[in-house]
Scaffold this motif. Structure first.
Motif, PDB file in Angstrom:
ATOM      1  N   ALA A  24       0.830  -1.209   0.000  1.00 24.66           N
ATOM      2  CA  ALA A  24       0.000   0.000   0.000  1.00 24.66           C
ATOM      3  C   ALA A  24       0.865   1.260   0.000  1.00 24.66           C
ATOM      4  O   ALA A  24       0.586   2.221  -0.732  1.00 24.66           O
ATOM      5  CB  ALA A  24      -0.928  -0.001   1.212  1.00 24.66           C
ATOM      6  N   ASN A  25       1.924   1.264   0.801  1.00 28.76           N
ATOM      7  CA  ASN A  25       2.821   2.426   0.866  1.00 28.76           C
ATOM      8  C   ASN A  25       3.533   2.666  -0.459  1.00 28.76           C
ATOM      9  O   ASN A  25       3.671   3.812  -0.902  1.00 28.76           O
ATOM     10  CB  ASN A  25       3.841   2.269   1.984  1.00 28.76           C
ATOM     11  CG  ASN A  25       3.221   2.344   3.368  1.00 28.76           C
ATOM     12  OD1 ASN A  25       2.100   2.812   3.525  1.00 28.76           O
ATOM     13  ND2 ASN A  25       3.930   1.852   4.361  1.00 28.76           N
ATOM     14  N   LYS A  27       2.534   1.668  -3.481  1.00 27.30           N
ATOM     15  CA  LYS A  27       1.549   2.105  -4.481  1.00 27.30           C
ATOM     16  C   LYS A  27       1.210   3.579  -4.292  1.00 27.30           C
ATOM     17  O   LYS A  27       1.039   4.314  -5.268  1.00 27.30           O
ATOM     18  CB  LYS A  27       0.293   1.257  -4.397  1.00 27.30           C
ATOM     19  CG  LYS A  27       0.455  -0.121  -4.994  1.00 27.30           C
ATOM     20  CD  LYS A  27      -0.827  -0.919  -4.857  1.00 27.30           C
ATOM     21  CE  LYS A  27      -0.621  -2.351  -5.289  1.00 27.30           C
ATOM     22  NZ  LYS A  27      -1.839  -3.145  -5.140  1.00 27.30           N
ATOM     23  N   ALA A  28       1.118   4.025  -3.038  1.00 26.31           N
ATOM     24  CA  ALA A  28       0.816   5.432  -2.766  1.00 26.31           C
ATOM     25  C   ALA A  28       1.989   6.336  -3.143  1.00 26.31           C
ATOM     26  O   ALA A  28       1.801   7.420  -3.697  1.00 26.31           O
ATOM     27  CB  ALA A  28       0.461   5.621  -1.291  1.00 26.31           C
ATOM     28  N   ALA A  29       3.198   5.876  -2.861  1.00 26.67           N
ATOM     29  CA  ALA A  29       4.393   6.680  -3.141  1.00 26.67           C
ATOM     30  C   ALA A  29       4.723   6.726  -4.629  1.00 26.67           C
ATOM     31  O   ALA A  29       5.274   7.720  -5.111  1.00 26.67           O
ATOM     32  CB  ALA A  29       5.585   6.141  -2.355  1.00 26.67           C
ATOM     33  N   PHE A  30       4.414   5.657  -5.342  1.00 24.91           N
ATOM     34  CA  PHE A  30       4.739   5.556  -6.762  1.00 24.91           C
ATOM     35  C   PHE A  30       3.499   5.131  -7.548  1.00 24.91           C
ATOM     36  O   PHE A  30       3.434   4.014  -8.073  1.00 24.91           O
ATOM     37  CB  PHE A  30       5.869   4.549  -6.980  1.00 24.91           C
ATOM     38  CG  PHE A  30       7.104   4.832  -6.188  1.00 24.91           C
ATOM     39  CD1 PHE A  30       8.002   5.808  -6.602  1.00 24.91           C
ATOM     40  CD2 PHE A  30       7.373   4.137  -5.006  1.00 24.91           C
ATOM     41  CE1 PHE A  30       9.140   6.078  -5.867  1.00 24.91           C
ATOM     42  CE2 PHE A  30       8.511   4.407  -4.271  1.00 24.91           C
ATOM     43  CZ  PHE A  30       9.393   5.382  -4.699  1.00 24.91           C
ATOM     44  N   PRO A  31       2.493   6.007  -7.668  1.00 26.69           N
ATOM     45  CA  PRO A  31       1.218   5.611  -8.270  1.00 26.69           C
ATOM     46  C   PRO A  31       1.312   5.206  -9.743  1.00 26.69           C
ATOM     47  O   PRO A  31       0.458   4.457 -10.221  1.00 26.69           O
ATOM     48  CB  PRO A  31       0.336   6.853  -8.100  1.00 26.69           C
ATOM     49  CG  PRO A  31       1.286   7.987  -7.900  1.00 26.69           C
ATOM     50  CD  PRO A  31       2.512   7.406  -7.267  1.00 26.69           C
ATOM     51  N   ASN A  32       2.318   5.650 -10.450  1.00 21.90           N
ATOM     52  CA  ASN A  32       2.443   5.322 -11.875  1.00 21.90           C
ATOM     53  C   ASN A  32       3.315   4.096 -12.132  1.00 21.90           C
ATOM     54  O   ASN A  32       3.511   3.718 -13.283  1.00 21.90           O
ATOM     55  CB  ASN A  32       2.995   6.522 -12.643  1.00 21.90           C
ATOM     56  CG  ASN A  32       2.041   7.701 -12.589  1.00 21.90           C
ATOM     57  OD1 ASN A  32       0.830   7.510 -12.595  1.00 21.90           O
ATOM     58  ND2 ASN A  32       2.581   8.903 -12.516  1.00 21.90           N
ATOM     59  N   GLN A  33       3.836   3.492 -11.083  1.00 27.27           N
ATOM     60  CA  GLN A  33       4.688   2.314 -11.228  1.00 27.27           C
ATOM     61  C   GLN A  33       3.859   1.049 -11.041  1.00 27.27           C
ATOM     62  O   GLN A  33       2.899   1.027 -10.287  1.00 27.27           O
ATOM     63  CB  GLN A  33       5.807   2.331 -10.184  1.00 27.27           C
ATOM     64  CG  GLN A  33       6.776   3.472 -10.343  1.00 27.27           C
ATOM     65  CD  GLN A  33       7.634   3.298 -11.580  1.00 27.27           C
ATOM     66  OE1 GLN A  33       8.070   2.200 -11.892  1.00 27.27           O
ATOM     67  NE2 GLN A  33       7.881   4.377 -12.276  1.00 27.27           N
ATOM     68  N   ARG A  34       4.271   0.003 -11.714  1.00 29.75           N
ATOM     69  CA  ARG A  34       3.616  -1.297 -11.571  1.00 29.75           C
ATOM     70  C   ARG A  34       4.545  -2.243 -10.844  1.00 29.75           C
ATOM     71  O   ARG A  34       5.731  -2.009 -10.737  1.00 29.75           O
ATOM     72  CB  ARG A  34       3.297  -1.851 -12.955  1.00 29.75           C
ATOM     73  CG  ARG A  34       2.307  -0.977 -13.704  1.00 29.75           C
ATOM     74  CD  ARG A  34       1.982  -1.536 -15.043  1.00 29.75           C
ATOM     75  NE  ARG A  34       1.562  -2.933 -14.884  1.00 29.75           N
ATOM     76  CZ  ARG A  34       1.422  -3.774 -15.877  1.00 29.75           C
ATOM     77  NH1 ARG A  34       1.663  -3.394 -17.101  1.00 29.75           N
ATOM     78  NH2 ARG A  34       1.032  -5.010 -15.676  1.00 29.75           N
ATOM     79  N   GLY A  35       3.990  -3.344 -10.350  1.00 27.02           N
ATOM     80  CA  GLY A  35       4.798  -4.392  -9.749  1.00 27.02           C
ATOM     81  C   GLY A  35       4.859  -4.370  -8.240  1.00 27.02           C
ATOM     82  O   GLY A  35       5.590  -5.149  -7.634  1.00 27.02           O
ATOM     83  N   PHE A  36       4.089  -3.499  -7.600  1.00 25.64           N
ATOM     84  CA  PHE A  36       4.128  -3.400  -6.137  1.00 25.64           C
ATOM     85  C   PHE A  36       2.942  -4.082  -5.474  1.00 25.64           C
ATOM     86  O   PHE A  36       2.560  -3.741  -4.366  1.00 25.64           O
ATOM     87  CB  PHE A  36       4.194  -1.934  -5.696  1.00 25.64           C
ATOM     88  CG  PHE A  36       5.447  -1.226  -6.107  1.00 25.64           C
ATOM     89  CD1 PHE A  36       6.691  -1.793  -5.895  1.00 25.64           C
ATOM     90  CD2 PHE A  36       5.384   0.008  -6.715  1.00 25.64           C
ATOM     91  CE1 PHE A  36       7.851  -1.147  -6.276  1.00 25.64           C
ATOM     92  CE2 PHE A  36       6.533   0.675  -7.099  1.00 25.64           C
ATOM     93  CZ  PHE A  36       7.770   0.093  -6.876  1.00 25.64           C
ATOM     94  N   SER A  37       2.362  -5.060  -6.136  1.00 23.49           N
ATOM     95  CA  SER A  37       1.226  -5.771  -5.548  1.00 23.49           C
ATOM     96  C   SER A  37       1.700  -6.631  -4.380  1.00 23.49           C
ATOM     97  O   SER A  37       2.878  -6.973  -4.266  1.00 23.49           O
ATOM     98  CB  SER A  37       0.554  -6.661  -6.588  1.00 23.49           C
ATOM     99  OG  SER A  37       1.421  -7.719  -6.952  1.00 23.49           O
ATOM    100  N   ARG A  38       0.764  -6.983  -3.531  1.00 21.71           N
ATOM    101  CA  ARG A  38       1.083  -7.847  -2.396  1.00 21.71           C
ATOM    102  C   ARG A  38       1.670  -9.170  -2.888  1.00 21.71           C
ATOM    103  O   ARG A  38       2.644  -9.665  -2.346  1.00 21.71           O
ATOM    104  CB  ARG A  38      -0.175  -8.094  -1.566  1.00 21.71           C
ATOM    105  CG  ARG A  38       0.089  -8.941  -0.344  1.00 21.71           C
ATOM    106  CD  ARG A  38      -1.220  -9.299   0.391  1.00 21.71           C
ATOM    107  NE  ARG A  38      -0.959 -10.221   1.465  1.00 21.71           N
ATOM    108  CZ  ARG A  38      -0.739 -11.528   1.306  1.00 21.71           C
ATOM    109  NH1 ARG A  38      -0.752 -12.069   0.107  1.00 21.71           N
ATOM    110  NH2 ARG A  38      -0.506 -12.306   2.342  1.00 21.71           N
ATOM    111  N   SER A  39       1.080  -9.721  -3.958  1.00 30.04           N
ATOM    112  CA  SER A  39       1.577 -11.016  -4.446  1.00 30.04           C
ATOM    113  C   SER A  39       3.002 -10.904  -4.974  1.00 30.04           C
ATOM    114  O   SER A  39       3.828 -11.797  -4.728  1.00 30.04           O
ATOM    115  CB  SER A  39       0.648 -11.596  -5.507  1.00 30.04           C
ATOM    116  OG  SER A  39       0.528 -10.731  -6.604  1.00 30.04           O
ATOM    117  N   ASN A  40       3.339  -9.838  -5.687  1.00 34.63           N
ATOM    118  CA  ASN A  40       4.716  -9.672  -6.162  1.00 34.63           C
ATOM    119  C   ASN A  40       5.681  -9.494  -4.993  1.00 34.63           C
ATOM    120  O   ASN A  40       6.800 -10.025  -5.012  1.00 34.63           O
ATOM    121  CB  ASN A  40       4.829  -8.483  -7.114  1.00 34.63           C
ATOM    122  CG  ASN A  40       4.634  -8.894  -8.551  1.00 34.63           C
ATOM    123  OD1 ASN A  40       4.611 -10.066  -8.871  1.00 34.63           O
ATOM    124  ND2 ASN A  40       4.480  -7.916  -9.411  1.00 34.63           N
TER     125      ASN A  40
END
Length: 92
Positions: A24-25, A27-40
């Motif tokens: 969550a942190n 995704k909030a800090a880097f909203p345009n980046q991908r790959g920060f899901s819990r599963s990853n």
């Protein structure tokens, strides 16, 4: 990243939702980046547990992330993981 997660879990204890908070942190800090899901992030955690040392010179370092996640999902022991990572790196 995986080693940071392991360290934070060791410090805070199991059940403190370190990975979910970090996802969550990030995704909030880097909203345009991908790959920060819990599963990853769980895969990075598992990777750090599976290969605790540096992986720079190991065959797994030569594989795309998607291949690594498949190997970790399908195989259980480190010798199996190392064997198939070496074969995948060598033979594509």
């Amino acid at each position: 990243m995986g080693h940071l997660i392991l360290g934070q879990q060791a410090q805070e204890g199991w059940g403190t939702k370190v990975v979910a908070r970090l996802a969550a942190n990030l995704k909030a800090a880097f909203p345009n980046q991908r790959g920060f899901s819990r599963s990853n992030l769980m895969y990075t955690h598992k990777m750090a547990r599976t290969w605790p040392g540096p992986i720079v010179q190991q065959p797994v370092a030569q594989l795309p992330w998607g291949h690594i996640t498949v190997l970790m999902t399908k195989l259980e022991t480190q010798p199996e993981l190392d064997f198939y990572a070496a074969q995948a790196a060598r033979n594509g």
